[in-house]
Design a protein around this motif. Structure first.
Motif, PDB file in Angstrom:
ATOM      1  N   UNK A  14      33.528 -38.338 -18.421  1.00 30.60           N
ATOM      2  CA  UNK A  14      33.917 -38.137 -17.022  1.00 30.60           C
ATOM      3  C   UNK A  14      34.538 -36.764 -16.815  1.00 30.60           C
ATOM      4  N   UNK A  15      34.409 -36.233 -15.582  1.00 33.76           N
ATOM      5  CA  UNK A  15      35.113 -34.989 -15.268  1.00 33.76           C
ATOM      6  C   UNK A  15      36.624 -35.233 -15.252  1.00 33.76           C
ATOM      7  N   UNK A  16      37.428 -34.166 -15.273  1.00 36.52           N
ATOM      8  CA  UNK A  16      38.887 -34.301 -15.347  1.00 36.52           C
ATOM      9  C   UNK A  16      39.437 -35.067 -14.143  1.00 36.52           C
ATOM     10  N   UNK A 132      23.863 -52.679 -10.571  1.00 37.60           N
ATOM     11  CA  UNK A 132      23.980 -52.105  -9.222  1.00 37.60           C
ATOM     12  C   UNK A 132      25.366 -51.490  -9.025  1.00 37.60           C
ATOM     13  N   UNK A 133      26.389 -52.140  -9.592  1.00 35.03           N
ATOM     14  CA  UNK A 133      27.753 -51.602  -9.481  1.00 35.03           C
ATOM     15  C   UNK A 133      27.862 -50.255 -10.204  1.00 35.03           C
ATOM     16  N   UNK A 134      27.235 -50.155 -11.371  1.00 34.15           N
ATOM     17  CA  UNK A 134      27.255 -48.886 -12.120  1.00 34.15           C
ATOM     18  C   UNK A 134      26.630 -47.771 -11.297  1.00 34.15           C
ATOM     19  N   UNK A 135      25.476 -48.076 -10.682  1.00 36.69           N
ATOM     20  CA  UNK A 135      24.801 -47.053  -9.876  1.00 36.69           C
ATOM     21  C   UNK A 135      25.648 -46.664  -8.671  1.00 36.69           C
ATOM     22  N   UNK A 136      26.329 -47.658  -8.105  1.00 35.57           N
ATOM     23  CA  UNK A 136      27.196 -47.379  -6.960  1.00 35.57           C
ATOM     24  C   UNK A 136      28.387 -46.508  -7.387  1.00 35.57           C
ATOM     25  N   UNK A 137      28.968 -46.818  -8.549  1.00 34.77           N
ATOM     26  CA  UNK A 137      30.087 -46.026  -9.072  1.00 34.77           C
ATOM     27  C   UNK A 137      29.637 -44.572  -9.276  1.00 34.77           C
ATOM     28  N   UNK A 139      27.381 -42.929  -7.690  1.00 35.36           N
ATOM     29  CA  UNK A 139      27.276 -42.239  -6.398  1.00 35.36           C
ATOM     30  C   UNK A 139      28.636 -42.028  -5.750  1.00 35.36           C
ATOM     31  N   UNK A 140      29.447 -43.059  -5.773  1.00 32.66           N
ATOM     32  CA  UNK A 140      30.764 -43.007  -5.106  1.00 32.66           C
ATOM     33  C   UNK A 140      31.626 -41.864  -5.667  1.00 32.66           C
ATOM     34  N   UNK A 141      31.547 -41.701  -6.995  1.00 38.15           N
ATOM     35  CA  UNK A 141      32.350 -40.651  -7.625  1.00 38.15           C
ATOM     36  C   UNK A 141      31.552 -39.371  -7.868  1.00 38.15           C
ATOM     37  N   UNK A 142      30.300 -39.329  -7.408  1.00 36.50           N
ATOM     38  CA  UNK A 142      29.460 -38.129  -7.584  1.00 36.50           C
ATOM     39  C   UNK A 142      29.300 -37.731  -9.042  1.00 36.50           C
ATOM     40  N   UNK A 143      29.125 -38.707  -9.939  1.00 35.33           N
ATOM     41  CA  UNK A 143      29.136 -38.421 -11.377  1.00 35.33           C
ATOM     42  C   UNK A 143      27.810 -37.839 -11.882  1.00 35.33           C
ATOM     43  N   UNK A 144      26.715 -38.275 -11.290  1.00 31.40           N
ATOM     44  CA  UNK A 144      25.372 -37.853 -11.717  1.00 31.40           C
ATOM     45  C   UNK A 144      25.122 -38.080 -13.207  1.00 31.40           C
ATOM     46  N   UNK A 145      25.497 -39.251 -13.679  1.00 29.25           N
ATOM     47  CA  UNK A 145      25.257 -39.622 -15.078  1.00 29.25           C
ATOM     48  C   UNK A 145      23.789 -40.000 -15.224  1.00 29.25           C
TER      49      UNK A 145
END
Ligand code: PMV
Length: 335
Positions: A14-16, A132-137, A139-145
């Motif tokens: 994760x980012x800082x 689905x929750x992982x994909x939402x997380x 997007x919500x946090x803009x992680x682009x994992x």
């Protein structure tokens, strides 16, 4: 031995700091049915499996989820439009999952999840729910994992969720690493447009023993479990052959034997664990009789009393005539 916690593993990627942003659209993930089952954990914290498994995703049947910044001061979880009590077990798991990503930041969330899996079909929704929750997380946090990382993290919510990030046939590699970051699922290139899955509903009552406790009990108390990893490895390789050569009999036989072997280990646990009901056994006998009469159908079962029947498109009418209430899914679509 020093084990990793989920938070430690996830934090590495994760980012800082994270900048949450309410989602407009929902993320969707399909439910999946394992043809070679995941049964038994080598690490309960990270949901690392003792064996690799292989599933087929159920196309449009699954869960959709979005995350919003909550207006009030509290986290909220809604399931199919209904606000859940904060101590509801699903709500607690969802919030614990989000906690792995919010890094202690103080922003209450509102999580909205809808399952289009008909509850009457008796299908588990934890796999599609956590995918689905992982994909939402993400997007919500803009992680682009990437999807492999999402698969590894979804696994920490529910093991079978690692496979629900993908469509079609999906293999979840057990992996070897202590931090579990090689225990991820990936789709197979193969398609099987003629494959059909029928859902025979025996009961939709909540099961008395969930799959987490069921597998822990089996690993801890059934001597028979020792043979399970060998069975699973052999079945996995047979399923690859069946899929590559579109050999339906081999696919069906392998899936049915795999499911019954898994249930044999449960029955051999103490206290004994039998998810079947009388109607499950009646349906099994009916399937065996129809097969003896020449119809190509096989079944698989998870930690519950319901059966999932495998057959080919060409036999759909004949199979549906025998099981008129059965819901039929075409995992690769209808041609
Ligand atoms: O992912 P869980 O913890 O719900 O376990 C799933 C276990 C089985 O459904 C019985 C097998 C599988 O591979 O899906």
């Amino acid at each position: 031995m020093l084990k990793f916690t989920k938070q430690q593993v996830v934090a590495e990627y994760l980012p800082a700091s994270v900048a949450p942003q309410s989602m407009d659209d929902f993320s969707f993930a399909p439910s999946n049915i394992a043809l070679c089952k995941y049964w038994g954990k080598r690490d309960a914290e990270l949901n690392l499996p003792i064996n690799s498994s292989l599933s087929v995703s159920l196309a449009h049947l699954g869960s959709k989820t979005r995350i919003l910044l909550a207006d009030g001061g509290q986290d909220e979880v809604l399931l199919n439009g209904e606000l859940l009590a904060p101590d509801n077990s699903f709500a607690t798991k969802v919030i614990a999952f989000i906690d792995m990503f919010r890094r202690g930041a103080d922003h209450p969330v509102r999580v909205e999840t809808e399952n289009n899996i008909p509850t009457a079909a008796g299908l588990a929704s934890s796999a599609s729910g956590f995918a689905a929750l992982m994909q939402a997380v993400d997007q919500f946090y803009g992680l682009q994992l990437d999807l492999s990382l999402q698969s590894a993290f979804a696994r920490m919510g529910s093991g079978s969720a690692s496979r629900s990030l993908f469509n079609g046939f999906v293999e979840w590699q057990m992996g070897q690493r202590e931090d579990g970051m090689d225990s991820i699922a990936a789709p197979l290139a193969a398609e099987w447009p003629d494959l059909r899955i029928g859902l025979i509903k025996v009961s939709t009552a909540q099961k008395p023993v969930d799959s987490r406790s069921g597998m822990n009990r089996t690993v801890a108390t059934a001597h028979l479990y020792q043979s399970w990893p060998m069975q699973a490895a052999a079945d996995l390789s047979r399923l690859h052959t069946a899929i590559e050569s579109r050999d339906f009999e081999l696919l069906g036989q392998t899936a049915e034997q795999n499911a019954l072997s898994m249930h044999a280990t449960m029955i051999a646990s103490w206290p004994p664990l039998l998810y079947w009901q009388a109607d499950s056994v009646t349906a099994m006998h009916k399937i065996w009789q129809l097969r003896a009469d020449g119809l190509g159908l096989y079944f698989t079962m998870d930690a519950g009393p319901n059966l999932k029947v495998l057959f080919s498109a060409a036999d759909e009418a004949a199979v549906c005539e025998q099981f008129p209430d059965m819901q039929v899914i075409a995992p690769f679509g209808r041609q």
